[in-house]
Write an enzyme that holds these catalytic residues in place. Sequence first.
Site, short mmCIF file in Angstrom:
data_model
loop_
_atom_site.label_atom_id
_atom_site.label_comp_id
_atom_site.label_asym_id
_atom_site.label_seq_id
_atom_site.Cartn_x
_atom_site.Cartn_y
_atom_site.Cartn_z
N TYR A 19 -7.39 -13.08 -8.66
CA TYR A 19 -7.67 -14.32 -9.01
C TYR A 19 -6.49 -14.51 -10.09
O TYR A 19 -5.78 -15.34 -10.24
CB TYR A 19 -8.91 -14.49 -9.53
N GLU A 41 -16.05 -24.20 -12.04
CA GLU A 41 -16.06 -23.92 -13.35
C GLU A 41 -17.40 -24.41 -13.94
O GLU A 41 -18.21 -23.87 -14.71
CB GLU A 41 -15.03 -24.71 -14.22
N TRP A 49 -17.17 -15.66 -14.48
CA TRP A 49 -16.40 -15.88 -13.43
C TRP A 49 -16.42 -14.98 -12.27
O TRP A 49 -16.39 -15.40 -11.07
CB TRP A 49 -15.16 -16.13 -14.15
#
Length: 192
Positions: A19, A41, A49
């Site tokens: 990522y 988000e 995350w």
Amino acid sequence: MKKIIRCDWANKSELEQKYHDEEWGIPVHDDKKLFKMLILEGKQAGLSWTTILSKMDTLCEVFDDFDPNIIIKYDDKKIEDLLKNEGVIRNKLKINAVITNAKEYFKLCEEFGSLDKYLWAYVDNKPIKNSWTKIEEVPARTELSDKISKDLKKRGFKFVGSTIIYAFMQAVGMVNDHLVTCSFYNKAEEKK
């Protein structure tokens, strides 16, 4: 071969490395991707995350790749199905926020032409490039994220607090918060 140096947070797993290397901080101007990242988000609130990344394929599948055209048609049955699915974040407030945000997305696009035009106007259509040397210097929120968050909340968006918005700004390249020592510090500009 030159050794790759990454931002500290991206060294914990292969998912985070991928990522970080391929997406994080690269400017995004596609409305659907911007909307998707805004939702993701928001889903991260209270979680890591890494949790989102590990559930990404399932989240994209069950939320119709976060296509607002489809999401605005979600009904009570769809919400119940989502709440039963162990592969998603089963939080009714977060699920309802996806639907609310899809509706608000269309109102915002009607006013500004696109989510892209609305968001990128806040940074004069050019990423803010910071010069952090240590991860501890990177802020969790800024005056600008406060401003965007306040405006989105006023428009009816949910799960768009300042910390969420700042993480979103980093993710979609509105802010380049790669550390100056990171091999990807200058890559965002190269990928435009």
